[in-house]
Design an enzyme around this catalytic site. Structure first.
Site, PDB file in Angstrom:
ATOM      1  CE1 TYR A 138      -3.726  -2.601   0.312  1.00 16.44           C
ATOM      2  CE2 TYR A 138      -4.698  -0.426   1.168  1.00 16.44           C
ATOM      3  CZ  TYR A 138      -4.876  -1.605   0.675  1.00 16.44           C
ATOM      4  OH  TYR A 138      -6.110  -2.315   0.573  1.00 16.44           O
ATOM      5  CE  LYS A 189       1.429 -17.638  -2.463  1.00 15.98           C
ATOM      6  NZ  LYS A 189       0.501 -18.772  -2.837  1.00 15.98           N
ATOM      7  CG  ASP A 221      -2.766 -20.036  -1.445  1.00 13.55           C
ATOM      8  OD1 ASP A 221      -2.118 -19.984  -0.331  1.00 13.55           O
ATOM      9  OD2 ASP A 221      -2.231 -20.735  -2.380  1.00 13.55           O
ATOM     10  CG  ASP A 245      -8.303  -4.471   1.418  1.00  8.75           C
ATOM     11  OD1 ASP A 245      -9.305  -3.868   2.038  1.00  8.75           O
ATOM     12  OD2 ASP A 245      -8.241  -4.240   0.090  1.00  8.75           O
ATOM     13  CG  ASP A 249     -14.101  -6.450   1.900  1.00  8.47           C
ATOM     14  OD1 ASP A 249     -13.603  -5.618   2.730  1.00  8.47           O
ATOM     15  OD2 ASP A 249     -14.436  -6.324   0.564  1.00  8.47           O
TER      16      ASP A 249
HETATM   17  C1  IPM Z   1     -10.559  -0.652   3.828  1.00 12.97           C
HETATM   18  C2  IPM Z   1     -10.777  -0.269   2.372  1.00 12.97           C
HETATM   19  C3  IPM Z   1      -9.555   0.861   2.095  1.00 12.97           C
HETATM   20  C4  IPM Z   1      -8.178  -0.158   1.871  1.00 12.97           C
HETATM   21  C5  IPM Z   1      -9.589   1.686   0.875  1.00 12.97           C
HETATM   22  C6  IPM Z   1     -10.836   2.458   0.681  1.00 12.97           C
HETATM   23  C7  IPM Z   1      -8.646   2.408   0.631  1.00 12.97           C
HETATM   24  O1  IPM Z   1     -10.892  -0.981   1.445  1.00 12.97           O
HETATM   25  O2  IPM Z   1     -10.144  -0.046   4.699  1.00 12.97           O
HETATM   26  O3  IPM Z   1     -10.423  -2.042   3.904  1.00 12.97           O
HETATM   27  O4  IPM Z   1      -8.127  -0.680   1.075  1.00 12.97           O
HETATM   28  O5  IPM Z   1      -7.800  -0.301   2.994  1.00 12.97           O
HETATM   29 MG    MG Z   2     -11.130  -3.200   2.119  1.00  7.44          MG
END
Ligand code: IPM
Ligand code: MG
Length: 354
Positions: A138, A189, A221, A245, A249
């Site tokens: 990042y 990884k 993975d 990240d 999700d």
């Molecule tokens: C998160 C989001 C952010 C990230 C974006 C909005 C930059 O996806 O907080 O998970 O990638 O960290």
């Molecule tokens: Mg995110």
């Protein structure tokens, strides 16, 4: 105590408005908090040509904590990278050195049926993803798009971790696990990437000081697969910025909806930014459809970690459980036989429960 409220874009203003009502209710009950609002992300760009306006950064620096909504939207997609809404958030994380991102994924019994996974796989889940937030690909340099020696255009980013960056997040993982089930799974990884092979080495070294905690390692993975196969095998999952990240999700869907997952991003002093893990959802913005619970639960984390108001934090969490028990559902967690309500009505229900 002062809270900087940075609502941002898309559904950000709607969901933070409900969290602010919760804080106001606590304030009316004697909690000494005041809130001040400032634009960030696309809203910051619209207001002053910068996704993190100077005045917003100043306000955040004077506050005890930041309550953050979400940033981004199609309107800003063609802006140069430095002006994009996401930069507002990434710069805040970097500026305040918010390296520790706590993303708890808890399955409320009331929502076990809202997940796309079978209830017997997820019921009782209590997982904490600890994501490193200020380094990795990042932020690594160099990065960019260039014309290479063959005259072809190429894009490149750099994955990079220093030893001290790995150490501090590993230490926090072990410290946190001591207050939970004493199990840490470090995700990397290491079979392919040098950086994450080094990550594994350093995490293993740090583990030497935490022998009472069990440490396992898993390739990312495999971790993605294990999360949907048998998520309850995990207690604390510690990982780098990008893998965290993605996995967070994924983990959100175990809980029924991405609209349920709160987060805390902390620095070494305990100063923090609190935000739902979901994005700005431009498709439903302004329609009173978004689920405010992830933001309200983020407010509970704010009360706990930055304001040291454990009782108030628990009160908010209990109120959320109560409204779920009462059958209130936003569209993302809708169930037949339950009451589907809008953002504001969900806020009303939480306030009533509070
Ligand atoms: C998160 C989001 C952010 C990230 C974006 C909005 C930059 O996806 O907080 O998970 O990638 O960290
Ligand atoms: Mg995110």
């Amino acid at each position: 105590m002062k809270i900087a409220v940075l609502a941002g874009d898309g559904i950000g203003p709607e969901i933070t408005a409900q969290a602010v009502r919760v804080l106001q209710a606590l304030a009316a009950d004697g909690l000494a908090v005041e809130m001040e609002h400032a634009p960030v992300g696309g809203a910051g760009y619209d207001a002053s040509g910068d996704p993190l306006p100077e005045a917003t950064l100043k306000l955040a620096g004077q506050a005890d904590a930041i309550l953050f909504g979400s940033v981004g939207g199609p309107k800003y997609d063609t802006l140069p990278r430095a002006k994009r809404p996401e930069q507002g958030l990434l710069r805040l994380r970097k500026h305040f050195d918010l390296f520790a991102n706590l993303r708890p994924a808890i399955v409320y019994p009331e929502l076990a049926h809202a997940s796309t996974l079978k209830p017997e796989v997820i019921s009782g889940l209590d997982l904490l993803i600890l994501r490193e937030l200020t380094s990795d690909i990042y932020f690594g340099q160099p990065r960019g798009v260039r014309t290479n020696e063959n005259g072809e255009r190429e894009g490149f980013d750099t994955m990079r971790y220093t030893e001290s960056e790995i150490r501090r997040i590993a230490q926090l993982a072990f410290e946190t696990a001591r207050k939970r089930q004493r199990r840490v799974c470090s995700v990397d990884k290491a079979n392919v990437l040098e950086t994450t092979q080094f990550w594994r080495e350093v995490v293993t070294e740090v583990h030497g000081q935490y022998r009472d905690v069990e440490l396992t390692h898993m390739y990312v993975d495999n971790a993605a697969m294990q999360l949907v196969r048998d998520p309850r095998q995990f207690d604390v999952m510690v990982t780098g910025n990008m893998f965290g990240d993605i996995l967070s999700d994924e983990a959100s869907m175990l809980t029924g909806s991405i609209g349920m997952l709160p987060s805390a991003s902390l620095n070494a002093r305990g100063f923090g930014l609190y935000e739902p893990i979901h994005g700005s959802a431009p498709d439903i913005a302004g329609r009173n459809l978004a689920n405010p619970l992830a933001t309200i639960l983020s407010t509970a984390m704010l009360l706990r970690h930055s304001l040291h108001q454990e009782a108030a934090a628990r009160r908010v969490e209990a109120a959320v459980r109560k409204v779920l028990g009462q059958g209130f559902r936003t569209a993302d967690i809708a169930e037949t036989g339950k009451r589907t309500v809008g953002t504001r009505e969900m806020g009303d229900a939480v306030l009533a429960a509070l």
